[in-house]
Design an enzyme around this catalytic site. Structure first.
Site, PDB file in Angstrom:
ATOM      1  CG  HIS A 170      -1.949  -0.969   1.346  1.00 51.26           C
ATOM      2  ND1 HIS A 170      -2.131  -1.806   2.435  1.00 51.26           N
ATOM      3  CD2 HIS A 170      -2.957  -1.258   0.485  1.00 51.26           C
ATOM      4  CE1 HIS A 170      -3.193  -2.574   2.228  1.00 51.26           C
ATOM      5  NE2 HIS A 170      -3.714  -2.261   1.052  1.00 51.26           N
ATOM      6  CB  CYS A 271      -2.657  -2.081   9.091  1.00 42.97           C
ATOM      7  SG  CYS A 271      -1.545  -1.755   7.744  1.00 42.97           S
TER       8      CYS A 271
HETATM    9  N1  GLY Z   1      -2.358  -8.950   4.940  1.00 41.99           N
HETATM   10  C1  GLY Z   1      -2.877  -7.676   4.649  1.00 41.99           C
HETATM   11  C2  GLY Z   1      -3.382  -7.617   3.264  1.00 41.99           C
HETATM   12  O1  GLY Z   1      -2.842  -8.256   2.389  1.00 41.99           O
HETATM   13  O2  GLY Z   1      -4.310  -6.931   2.968  1.00 41.99           O
END
Ligand code: GLY
Length: 282
Positions: A170, A271
């Protein structure tokens, strides 16, 4: 700028979710790595304890769902700004049901809910960097242009610029906010290139805090009553050189947070919570 940024980092609530046993084997990951489930659960409990007990945020704890191995990474399931919450259509099909409990919890907080229903759109909250004055949206395997357009339609008061994600899962894998107008960024070439693009897109000149390790650039910034600026950041044990950089921030309450296990499945500090400023009138 003072007006736009005045409330930046003020939060009253945090939405979190526990670590399911299924995370160890079932969570998505960009590189193969064995996860120690007990350690992952322990480090997440410590993270939640910091938000709730040490910092005094009101916690909304969503139920753990073993059929959703990535469900602890709540940030991807909502983008909250002011009194509006966008429930995105997440990039990984296997994660889309994570939104159900998130939507219900945010509705209970009387936030205005906008759902991304367009089947051509995808967006993960991990690709959304809100600086207090504008949004940067990473275009990645999990987020596309249509997702960014819907985010822009949802938060019309703010400019929205897109940035290609060339490395990592991300956008926020390699950056985050460290304070009003302060972007924390990794030192790798892709990270520095990403920052340069963001600077070119913006009419604001951001300060930057460069850390040697890209993964350490993901921090959680808050500005809390009676506490002032707070930064949850990587530990010296995990990233010794980056920790030295954080130690130079003299105005922040610095809270090192262990994230050795969750990072193996691409989980960074941001996150694991959705932070909300719920004013008395919403
Ligand atoms: N493990 C976090 C994701 O891949 O979204």
């Amino acid at each position: 700028m003072a007006g736009l940024m005045a409330g930046f980092g003020h939060y009253t609530h945090a939405v979190v979710r526990g670590v399911p046993a299924s995370l160890a084997k079932g969570a998505l990951r960009t590189v193969h790595a064995e996860v120690d489930l007990a350690k992952a659960q322990k480090e997440h409990e410590a993270y939640v304890e910091i938000l709730g007990t040490r910092l005094g945020l009101e916690l909304i704890v969503l139920p753990v769902d073993e059929s959703l191995p990535d469900c602890v990474f709540v940030e991807d399931a909502a983008v909250v700004c002011g009194d509006t919450a966008l429930i995105p259509r997440m990039g990984a099909e296997s994660r889309r049901r994570e939104a159900e409990h998130m939507k219900a919890a945010l509705k209970d907080l009387n936030l205005n809910i906008v759902e991304m229903t367009d089947e051509t759109a995808i967006l993960d909250g991990g690709d959304v960097l809100f600086t207090g004055r504008e949004f940067f949206v990473g275009l990645s395997k999990r987020t596309n242009q249509r997702g960014a357009e819907i985010l822009a339609d949802t938060f019309k008061d703010y400019a929205v610029s897109t940035v290609p994600v060339v490395e990592g899962l991300h956008l926020k894998t390699i950056c985050s906010m460290g304070g009003p107008g302060l972007i924390v960024i990794g030192s790798s070439e892709p990270a520095q290139k990403t920052l340069k693009i963001m600077q070119q897109m913006s009419d604001h000149r951001y300060d930057k805090l460069t850390v040697p390790d890209d993964y350490a650039a993901n921090c959680v910034y808050m500005n809390l009553p009676n506490k002032g600026p707070v930064l949850l950041h990587a530990t010296a044990e995990q990233y010794p050189e980056s920790a030295k950089v954080f130690e130079k921030l003299k105005d922040h309450m610095l809270i090192p947070v262990c994230n050795k296990e969750k990072v193996k499945v691409d989980g960074a500090l941001t996150c694991c919570s959705v932070l909300i400023n719920k004013k008395a009138d919403i």
